[in-house]
Scaffold this active site. Structure first.
Site, PDB file in Angstrom:
ATOM      1  N   ASN A   1      -0.809  -1.392  -6.505  1.00  0.00           N
ATOM      2  CA  ASN A   1      -0.650  -0.074  -5.893  1.00  0.00           C
ATOM      3  C   ASN A   1       0.794   0.086  -5.420  1.00  0.00           C
ATOM      4  O   ASN A   1       1.437  -0.871  -4.987  1.00  0.00           O
ATOM      5  CB  ASN A   1      -1.661   0.167  -4.765  1.00  0.00           C
ATOM      6  CG  ASN A   1      -1.594  -0.827  -3.631  1.00  0.00           C
ATOM      7  OD1 ASN A   1      -1.443  -2.031  -3.837  1.00  0.00           O
ATOM      8  ND2 ASN A   1      -1.732  -0.347  -2.407  1.00  0.00           N
ATOM      9  N   ILE A   2       1.288   1.315  -5.562  1.00  0.00           N
ATOM     10  CA  ILE A   2       2.661   1.644  -5.179  1.00  0.00           C
ATOM     11  C   ILE A   2       2.585   2.894  -4.304  1.00  0.00           C
ATOM     12  O   ILE A   2       2.325   3.985  -4.806  1.00  0.00           O
ATOM     13  CB  ILE A   2       3.536   1.894  -6.420  1.00  0.00           C
ATOM     14  CG1 ILE A   2       3.499   0.673  -7.348  1.00  0.00           C
ATOM     15  CG2 ILE A   2       4.963   2.241  -6.004  1.00  0.00           C
ATOM     16  CD1 ILE A   2       4.067   0.925  -8.733  1.00  0.00           C
ATOM     17  N   GLU A   3       2.772   2.692  -3.005  1.00  0.00           N
ATOM     18  CA  GLU A   3       2.646   3.806  -2.069  1.00  0.00           C
ATOM     19  C   GLU A   3       3.928   4.614  -1.965  1.00  0.00           C
ATOM     20  O   GLU A   3       4.999   4.172  -2.393  1.00  0.00           O
ATOM     21  CB  GLU A   3       2.260   3.274  -0.680  1.00  0.00           C
ATOM     22  CG  GLU A   3       0.876   2.682  -0.650  1.00  0.00           C
ATOM     23  CD  GLU A   3       0.438   2.219   0.726  1.00  0.00           C
ATOM     24  OE1 GLU A   3      -0.752   1.956   0.879  1.00  0.00           O
ATOM     25  OE2 GLU A   3       1.284   2.121   1.653  1.00  0.00           O
TER      26      GLU A   3
ATOM     27  N   CYS B   1      -2.256   4.113  -7.861  1.00  0.00           N
ATOM     28  CA  CYS B   1      -3.201   3.009  -7.703  1.00  0.00           C
ATOM     29  C   CYS B   1      -2.897   1.879  -8.683  1.00  0.00           C
ATOM     30  O   CYS B   1      -2.289   2.092  -9.735  1.00  0.00           O
ATOM     31  CB  CYS B   1      -4.629   3.494  -7.946  1.00  0.00           C
ATOM     32  SG  CYS B   1      -5.190   4.750  -6.783  1.00  0.00           S
TER      33      CYS B   1
ATOM     34  N   GLU C   1      -4.924   0.320 -10.667  1.00  0.00           N
ATOM     35  CA  GLU C   1      -5.597   0.498 -11.950  1.00  0.00           C
ATOM     36  C   GLU C   1      -4.765   1.374 -12.882  1.00  0.00           C
ATOM     37  O   GLU C   1      -4.584   1.074 -14.061  1.00  0.00           O
ATOM     38  CB  GLU C   1      -6.979   1.125 -11.758  1.00  0.00           C
ATOM     39  CG  GLU C   1      -7.908   0.308 -10.895  1.00  0.00           C
ATOM     40  CD  GLU C   1      -7.852   0.702  -9.419  1.00  0.00           C
ATOM     41  OE1 GLU C   1      -6.744   0.758  -8.820  1.00  0.00           O
ATOM     42  OE2 GLU C   1      -8.924   0.957  -8.842  1.00  0.00           O
TER      43      GLU C   1
ATOM     44  N   CYS D   1     -10.937   4.486  -7.514  1.00  0.00           N
ATOM     45  CA  CYS D   1     -11.072   5.860  -7.024  1.00  0.00           C
ATOM     46  C   CYS D   1     -11.440   6.784  -8.181  1.00  0.00           C
ATOM     47  O   CYS D   1     -11.426   6.392  -9.354  1.00  0.00           O
ATOM     48  CB  CYS D   1      -9.776   6.318  -6.359  1.00  0.00           C
ATOM     49  SG  CYS D   1      -8.440   6.702  -7.508  1.00  0.00           S
TER      50      CYS D   1
ATOM     51  N   CYS E   1      -8.672   7.222 -10.902  1.00  0.00           N
ATOM     52  CA  CYS E   1      -8.595   6.051 -11.782  1.00  0.00           C
ATOM     53  C   CYS E   1      -9.767   6.025 -12.759  1.00  0.00           C
ATOM     54  O   CYS E   1      -9.601   5.691 -13.940  1.00  0.00           O
ATOM     55  CB  CYS E   1      -8.555   4.768 -10.968  1.00  0.00           C
ATOM     56  SG  CYS E   1      -6.981   4.550 -10.098  1.00  0.00           S
TER      57      CYS E   1
END
Length: 155
Positions: free
Chosen positions: A60-62, A71, A73, A104, A107
């Protein structure tokens, strides 16, 4: 990709043995270590297995704007698609939580674009590696797909 090796995918059976599954989950746990999560502090890793046996990892990369957050995935899928892959067998997902980590809705929609609902496997795992297995069809029944677009076309 930092995961080394290939996983032997049993194409004719469309199933995985315990060792193959555990390797995929281990790759997801490894991917989690690369997460960029300065806001939620909740790291997620994914390992996507292609039908050819290659594994693509994602984390994940916020983003401070939240909406641009990606996300794990989808990171794995986008890396694989960029590399020319279009056929996928399974994905393992692992996060920092004590419970099973499910994909989610966004995804799941990306998975539905590329994967067969009855054969694509999703392994959701706890941070300790304990896991449950589902098909995409079980987690995302009635997905909107290219078939729905074709049905709606007026020529």
């Amino acid at each position: 990709m930092s995961f080394v090796g290939k996983i032997q995918y049993k194409n004719e059976k469309q199933e995985f043995d315990r060792m193959e599954t555990e390797e995929l989950i281990k790759a997801a746990m490894e991917a989690k270590e690369h997460a960029y999560a300065p806001y939620s502090h909740f790291r997620v890793g994914a390992a996507l297995l292609t039908k050819s046996g290659k594994v693509y990892q994602g984390c994940n990369i916020e983003n401070a704007g939240y909406s641009p957050t990606n996300c794990a995935e989808r990171t794995a899928f986008f890396k694989a698609v960029y590399e020319g892959e279009r056929e996928f067998a399974a994905i393992a997902i692992n996060g920092d939580g004590d419970d099973y980590l499910y994909p989610c809705g966004v995804c799941r929609q990306v998975m539905a674009e590329f994967c067969e609902p009855e054969t694509f496997r999703i392994f959701v795992s706890k941070k300790n590696g304990e896991y449950l297995e589902y098909t995409l069809g079980e987690l995302f029944p009635g997905a909107f797909t290219k078939d729905d677009i074709d049905k709606a076309r007026v020529y």
